[in-house]
Write a protein that holds these residues in place. Structure first.
Motif, PDB file in Angstrom:
ATOM      1  N   ALA A  29      -3.236  -8.475   3.573  1.00 33.21           N
ATOM      2  CA  ALA A  29      -3.414  -7.548   2.600  1.00 33.21           C
ATOM      3  C   ALA A  29      -4.626  -7.145   2.380  1.00 33.21           C
ATOM      4  O   ALA A  29      -5.691  -7.536   3.093  1.00 33.21           O
ATOM      5  CB  ALA A  29      -2.855  -8.455   0.971  1.00 33.21           C
ATOM      6  N   GLY A  30      -4.865  -6.074   1.691  1.00 33.19           N
ATOM      7  CA  GLY A  30      -6.160  -5.649   1.496  1.00 33.19           C
ATOM      8  C   GLY A  30      -6.182  -3.933   1.566  1.00 33.19           C
ATOM      9  O   GLY A  30      -5.141  -3.287   1.468  1.00 33.19           O
ATOM     10  N   ALA A  31      -7.233  -3.673   2.061  1.00 33.15           N
ATOM     11  CA  ALA A  31      -7.513  -2.150   2.381  1.00 33.15           C
ATOM     12  C   ALA A  31      -6.422  -1.401   3.318  1.00 33.15           C
ATOM     13  O   ALA A  31      -6.058  -0.278   2.642  1.00 33.15           O
ATOM     14  CB  ALA A  31      -9.003  -1.910   2.887  1.00 33.15           C
TER      15      ALA A  31
ATOM     16  N   TYR B  81      -8.473 -13.268   5.195  1.00 28.11           N
ATOM     17  CA  TYR B  81      -7.817 -12.009   5.130  1.00 28.11           C
ATOM     18  C   TYR B  81      -7.762 -10.998   6.242  1.00 28.11           C
ATOM     19  O   TYR B  81      -8.911 -10.925   7.079  1.00 28.11           O
ATOM     20  CB  TYR B  81      -8.292 -11.293   3.947  1.00 28.11           C
ATOM     21  CG  TYR B  81      -8.007 -11.869   2.299  1.00 28.11           C
ATOM     22  CD1 TYR B  81      -6.920 -10.898   1.971  1.00 28.11           C
ATOM     23  CD2 TYR B  81      -8.201 -12.674   1.813  1.00 28.11           C
ATOM     24  CE1 TYR B  81      -6.406 -11.257   0.717  1.00 28.11           C
ATOM     25  CE2 TYR B  81      -8.043 -13.082   0.723  1.00 28.11           C
ATOM     26  CZ  TYR B  81      -7.080 -12.357  -0.135  1.00 28.11           C
ATOM     27  OH  TYR B  81      -6.466 -12.634  -1.287  1.00 28.11           O
TER      28      TYR B  81
ATOM     29  N   SER C 195       1.808  -8.831  -0.419  1.00 28.59           N
ATOM     30  CA  SER C 195       0.964  -9.310   0.663  1.00 28.59           C
ATOM     31  C   SER C 195       1.893 -10.174   1.440  1.00 28.59           C
ATOM     32  O   SER C 195       3.161 -10.442   1.123  1.00 28.59           O
ATOM     33  CB  SER C 195      -0.133 -10.607   0.172  1.00 28.59           C
ATOM     34  OG  SER C 195       0.763 -11.728  -0.277  1.00 28.59           O
TER      35      SER C 195
ATOM     36  N   GLN D  36      -6.959  -7.466   6.727  1.00 24.77           N
ATOM     37  CA  GLN D  36      -6.978  -6.216   5.778  1.00 24.77           C
ATOM     38  C   GLN D  36      -6.499  -5.079   6.450  1.00 24.77           C
ATOM     39  O   GLN D  36      -6.000  -4.242   5.905  1.00 24.77           O
ATOM     40  CB  GLN D  36      -8.159  -5.924   5.176  1.00 24.77           C
ATOM     41  CG  GLN D  36      -8.859  -6.949   4.240  1.00 24.77           C
ATOM     42  CD  GLN D  36      -9.916  -6.583   3.339  1.00 24.77           C
ATOM     43  OE1 GLN D  36      -9.591  -5.386   2.631  1.00 24.77           O
ATOM     44  NE2 GLN D  36     -11.091  -7.036   3.203  1.00 24.77           N
TER      45      GLN D  36
ATOM     46  N   GLY E 245      -3.408  -2.723   3.770  1.00 22.21           N
ATOM     47  CA  GLY E 245      -2.254  -3.433   3.624  1.00 22.21           C
ATOM     48  C   GLY E 245      -1.209  -2.931   2.617  1.00 22.21           C
ATOM     49  O   GLY E 245      -1.270  -1.466   2.531  1.00 22.21           O
TER      50      GLY E 245
ATOM     51  N   TRP F  91       0.822  -6.125  12.585  1.00 19.24           N
ATOM     52  CA  TRP F  91      -0.482  -6.899  12.611  1.00 19.24           C
ATOM     53  C   TRP F  91      -0.549  -7.591  13.821  1.00 19.24           C
ATOM     54  O   TRP F  91       0.357  -8.144  14.285  1.00 19.24           O
ATOM     55  CB  TRP F  91      -0.223  -7.695  11.096  1.00 19.24           C
ATOM     56  CG  TRP F  91      -0.016  -7.036   9.930  1.00 19.24           C
ATOM     57  CD1 TRP F  91       1.478  -6.962   9.603  1.00 19.24           C
ATOM     58  CD2 TRP F  91      -0.685  -6.685   8.930  1.00 19.24           C
ATOM     59  NE1 TRP F  91       1.285  -6.246   8.314  1.00 19.24           N
ATOM     60  CE2 TRP F  91       0.165  -6.063   7.970  1.00 19.24           C
ATOM     61  CE3 TRP F  91      -2.080  -6.682   8.608  1.00 19.24           C
ATOM     62  CZ2 TRP F  91      -0.596  -5.582   6.559  1.00 19.24           C
ATOM     63  CZ3 TRP F  91      -2.613  -5.980   7.701  1.00 19.24           C
ATOM     64  CH2 TRP F  91      -1.893  -5.425   6.415  1.00 19.24           C
TER      65      TRP F  91
END
Length: 340
Positions: free
Chosen positions: A158-160, A218, A142, A220, A162, A192
């Motif tokens: 972060a996430g799907a 978040y 992250s 993502q 990331g 981002w």
């Protein structure tokens, strides 16, 4: 979706024969200890102390000042007693801290601990337009945006969409306050945008409750994903709207992300120039740029340092640099030999 590299765009590669040869000499060498020094950073935040720099390694952070005649003065040194032999300080960066009802003197350090990452932090950067904002890149896959004035974690990138492995480097855009770029062990550079979440950034400056109660958000999905390199990408820096990035393939690459505003994540990459760095095939050898982003310096595993003039075409190698840090715990300073 990964950005495509258009056909027919051939990058201009620089020559390893310096066309602007300068003579340098070692003017100082300091031994901090036996542990590696992982970071050396000049102060670009406060112009009054333009010749101050800091190092991080082991459990120590030390602040120095470059003086005339090759002299390096030690200003302050800080030891983290909580860091044991299995933990090391990898990175640092100068920032700007606002404090209320605090007493300051030349010998007082006001500390703030920001807790949130689940693993090692590989890089920290300060927002040049709002130096109370700090972004960190971590082994936990992250990137986090912090307000060091209030101690708040504002956003987590972060996430799907990331990173899928360690994040090794991160950087703020120099003029677009909403934009950052990150890179890592998943071989990608991701761009981002914070524009949609900027109200939370503004709210972080006036937050008076506990930092843990702040509604951290978040992010993502990046607005752009580029696979410019085929291996770990361990350093990236914005050069205006262009990107300079480094992998473990013995070169720096300058490229332009061409985003489709109506289709986030899509676009193309135009690779502009390549800057060779022989024997630079291990990760966590990061490059650094000067204040005006006219030159980039990078070392290799043989102890050589290459300085490239970024804004020339074709790329021009201009020889050595002024400061470096090594695994043997030493700091080296070079100065240009004045021409007679």
């Amino acid at each position: 979706m990964m950005a495509r590299i258009p056909l027919g765009c051939e990058a201009v590669a620089g020559s390893l024969t310096p066309s602007k040869k300068r003579d340098y000499r070692v003017t100082n060498r300091l031994q901090e200890g036996k542990r590696p020094i992982y970071a050396v950073v000049f102060n670009f935040i406060d112009s009054r102390y333009f010749n101050a720099f800091a190092t991080a390694g082991g459990n120590r952070v030390t602040v120095y000042q470059c003086l005339e005649g090759g002299v390096i003065a030690v200003l302050q040194s800080y030891i983290d007693e909580d860091v044991n032999k299995f933990e090391l300080l990898f990175c640092l960066y100068f920032g700007f801290f606002l404090a209320k009802d605090a007493f300051f003197s030349d010998s007082v350090l006001l500390c703030l601990s920001l807790v949130g990452h689940g693993d090692s932090i590989n890089e920290i950067r300060t927002q040049p337009l709002k130096p109370s904002l700090v972004v960190s890149a971590s082994k936990d896959e992250s990137v986090r945006l912090w307000n060091i004035h209030t101690g708040i974690c504002i956003l987590i990138f972060a996430g799907a969409g990331g990173h899928r492995n360690e994040v090794l480097s991160v950087d703020f855009h120099p003029s677009d306050i909403y934009r950052i770029a990150s890179c890592g062990m998943d071989n990608t550079v991701k761009i981002w945008s914070m524009k949609e979440f900027w109200t939370y950034v503004e709210k972080s400056f006036t937050w008076t409750d506990l930092p843990s109660k702040f509604p951290t958000k978040y992010v993502q999905f990046p607005v752009f994903i580029a696979s410019v390199h085929t291996n770990y990408v361990d350093c990236n820096r914005w050069i205006g709207d262009f990107m300079l990035s480094k992998s473990v393939d013995n070169e720096l690459v300058l490229w332009e992300p061409k985003m489709k505003e109506q289709s986030p994540g899509e676009g193309t990459v135009d690779i502009l120039q390549k800057y060779p760095v022989p024997e630079c095939d291990i990760w966590f050898i990061k490059f650094s740029c000067d204040f005006h982003y006219k030159a980039a310096a990078v070392g290799n595993r043989e102890g050589k340092i290459y300085v490239w003039e970024i804004q020339s075409n074709p790329p021009v190698l201009i020889a050595s640099t002024i400061l470096s840090c090594c695994e043997d715990g030493t700091i080296w300073r070079w100065d240009v030999v004045a021409s007679s």
